[in-house]
Design an enzyme around this catalytic site. Sequence first.
Site, short mmCIF file in Angstrom:
data_model
loop_
_atom_site.label_atom_id
_atom_site.label_comp_id
_atom_site.label_asym_id
_atom_site.label_seq_id
_atom_site.Cartn_x
_atom_site.Cartn_y
_atom_site.Cartn_z
N CYS A 2 3.80 9.54 6.53
CA CYS A 2 4.69 9.81 5.41
C CYS A 2 6.08 9.33 5.82
O CYS A 2 6.28 8.93 6.96
CB CYS A 2 4.73 11.31 5.14
N ARG A 27 5.60 3.82 3.44
CA ARG A 27 4.87 4.74 4.31
C ARG A 27 3.96 5.69 3.53
O ARG A 27 3.21 6.47 4.11
CB ARG A 27 5.85 5.57 5.14
N TRP A 74 2.00 10.42 2.08
CA TRP A 74 0.70 9.76 2.08
C TRP A 74 -0.29 10.85 2.46
O TRP A 74 -0.27 11.34 3.59
CB TRP A 74 0.66 8.61 3.09
N ASN A 100 5.71 14.65 9.03
CA ASN A 100 4.91 13.42 9.06
C ASN A 100 3.98 13.54 10.25
O ASN A 100 4.44 13.70 11.38
CB ASN A 100 5.83 12.21 9.21
N GLY A 101 2.67 13.50 10.01
CA GLY A 101 1.71 13.62 11.10
C GLY A 101 0.61 14.61 10.75
O GLY A 101 0.35 14.87 9.57
N GLU A 478 -7.73 -13.10 7.87
CA GLU A 478 -6.43 -12.61 7.40
C GLU A 478 -6.24 -12.90 5.90
O GLU A 478 -5.73 -12.04 5.16
CB GLU A 478 -5.31 -13.27 8.25
N LYS A 482 -5.56 -9.97 3.21
CA LYS A 482 -4.38 -9.97 2.32
C LYS A 482 -4.83 -9.78 0.88
O LYS A 482 -4.27 -8.99 0.14
CB LYS A 482 -3.69 -11.31 2.45
N GLU A 485 -6.22 -6.18 0.20
CA GLU A 485 -5.28 -5.05 0.16
C GLU A 485 -4.39 -5.03 -1.07
O GLU A 485 -4.07 -3.96 -1.55
CB GLU A 485 -4.45 -4.86 1.43
N HIS A 501 -26.18 -18.61 8.33
CA HIS A 501 -26.97 -17.52 8.90
C HIS A 501 -26.99 -16.29 8.00
O HIS A 501 -27.31 -15.20 8.46
CB HIS A 501 -26.43 -17.18 10.30
N LYS A 594 2.21 1.51 4.98
CA LYS A 594 2.55 0.42 5.89
C LYS A 594 2.31 0.81 7.35
O LYS A 594 1.75 0.04 8.12
CB LYS A 594 4.01 0.02 5.70
O1 M6R Z 1 2.53 -1.92 12.41
P1 M6R Z 1 1.28 -2.57 12.91
O2 M6R Z 1 1.41 -4.04 13.05
O3 M6R Z 1 0.75 -1.93 14.16
O4 M6R Z 1 0.22 -2.30 11.76
C1 M6R Z 1 -1.11 -2.70 11.90
C2 M6R Z 1 -1.83 -2.69 10.57
O5 M6R Z 1 -1.84 -1.41 10.02
C3 M6R Z 1 -1.20 -3.66 9.56
O6 M6R Z 1 -1.17 -4.97 10.05
C4 M6R Z 1 -1.97 -3.64 8.23
O7 M6R Z 1 -3.24 -4.18 8.41
C5 M6R Z 1 -1.20 -4.39 7.14
N1 M6R Z 1 -1.24 -3.65 5.93
C6 M6R Z 1 -1.73 -5.73 6.84
O8 M6R Z 1 -1.10 -6.39 5.81
#
Ligand code: M6R
Length: 599
Positions: A2, A27, A74, A100-101, A478, A482, A485, A501, A594
């Site tokens: 959060c 967050r 969150w 947060n946690g 990747e 992208k 998400e 395969h 994030k």
């Molecule tokens: O802050 P970090 O790079 O450790 O975060 C890792 C992942 O949570 C982060 O890359 C996540 O996959 C992103 N939403 C990708 O766009």
Amino acid sequence: MCGIVAYSGKQDCAKLIIEGLKKLEYRGYDSAGISLQKDNKIITLKALGRVDNLEILVNKEKGQCFCAIGHTRWATHGKPCVENSHPHNDCHNQISIVHNGIIENYASLKAELEAKGHIFKSQTDTEVVAHLIEENLKTLDFTHAFCQTIKQIRGAYAICALYVKEPGKIMVAKNQSPMVLGVAKEGVFLASDVPAFLEHTNKAVFLEDGDIAQIEGPFYKIFDAELKEQTRKVNEVNWDFTTAQKGGYAHFMLKEIHEQPQSAQDTLLTLKAGLKDSFGLTKEEAKKIKGIYLVACGTAYHAALCAKYMLEDYAQIPVEVETASEFKYRKIAFCKDWLFIAVSQSGETADTIAAIKNAKAAGLKVMSVCNVLGSTITRLSDITLYTHCGPEISVASTKAFTSQLVVLYSFALNLSFALGHLEKASFDKFYTSLEKLPKLMKQVLVQEEKIKQIAKKIYAKNDFIFLGRNSAYPIALEGALKLKEISYLHAEGFAAGEIKHGPIAVIEEGTPVLALVAKGPLEEKMLSNCQEVKARGAALITISDDMALTDAVQVPFEQEFLFPILSAIVLQFFAYYIAVFRGRDVDRPRNLAKSVTVE
Ligand code: M6R
């Protein structure tokens, strides 16, 4: 996972907190809330969804307020609803808490408190903290009651607390969740991340695990749970405030895609200074490295996968890449002479932190590639190589990814030179190519409109396949991540040689296949794979650095190793425009946050 923002000082602060929370919405944005301390009362306001909804309530409040705590949630324990939103109070609304946690022992603490007559209003783990402070206040003052509470809870937390009888005072504790103090002239901010207060001050004090702070703006004291004073450095954060704004772009993601030449440039410039001392490793130390563990999550994991090819090829050193969430729970026969490298934008990812701790416990040297100065991961690491991206706000990581590759490639070239696998002349040649990256990135960015038009033709499809070989294979992963998400579509990345395969079975008439065709020894193989999917009806889109390929999205060719970085930008645009055409909330995709600071 959060976001927390708090303030105590001489400024009227309700608006400051709201603005700060908006910067931290990456967050979490299930709900938002604020406790305002004024007129010898604590007024708590909460709203489901975005901070905008909370702002409407705050705007109706009359009078000034000089001390407040705010939260954007969150959800972990308890569904997103007003009752479960922070701040949480004790039985008599004397205490207000944002957290947060996760409080791991909340269930047993709750049972004990209920037996003593406490009545709980939410399903959260957090509420237990407010009741515990209330219980401890029966015999102790606020500061001591807070410290006592911290000794009783277990888990990951950044907690801020207000007490109605001590206006202007905020108690804060940190363990495994980020918390940073922003020291301004007239007051002190508290936040989960620097952008929340960057507009007001760039002086940041990063709390460490076990720290408790007492804020009575403009003064603060840091100590431990036994009230033993702790000294923490005041850092000057050199991020520009305007980089945390959208600057005319429709979304942070689009702005951050366009910022990549600048991030790469800034990262390269700082790396150049580090080249002299082999990035913190002496030549002798470099020679002793027999292998590398590269560990990360999500997009950072894809950067690590990509870097493996470069490190093995140029530095001729074995590299194992693993997601942190798997690595931390595996019994690993650690090789003591291997270097451990963690990659993370935020420096606060719980899984990556846990993996680092395992590596440290096994006696390994830990290097990190990170974007956030003073974050937990940088503090745990022996050496940190920074990406210089400024704040990355969009949940979908873009500029951090390409800058992570810049750092890792630079490190690979340097290590290769230190180990004697590259002559000085070759090193200089490759490094000069790497330094051309910002210019080459701009040549990709100008193709935005072309990519947008292709995205327009395919955005209504439901399944997307991404193909690549060698170091372009992680880019296929990747590209798919992208798209998943931010547009919530089914997308998968495959090593192109693998599709025969099994995966080729999913291809039908019109299935979009985005193929990454890099110049080099595997180009022909890749083109054969393209023909295979085309023959089965795929709508093929090639992204290539081979000018001879017509009909493709072309990225410039400089060195083979630059193709993954340049083609990643094309896939970022694809994901962005497909999400926009689908009407998605690009910067705040559903279910995501994030920074994943919980397991
Ligand atoms: O802050 P970090 O790079 O450790 O975060 C890792 C992942 O949570 C982060 O890359 C996540 O996959 C992103 N939403 C990708 O766009």
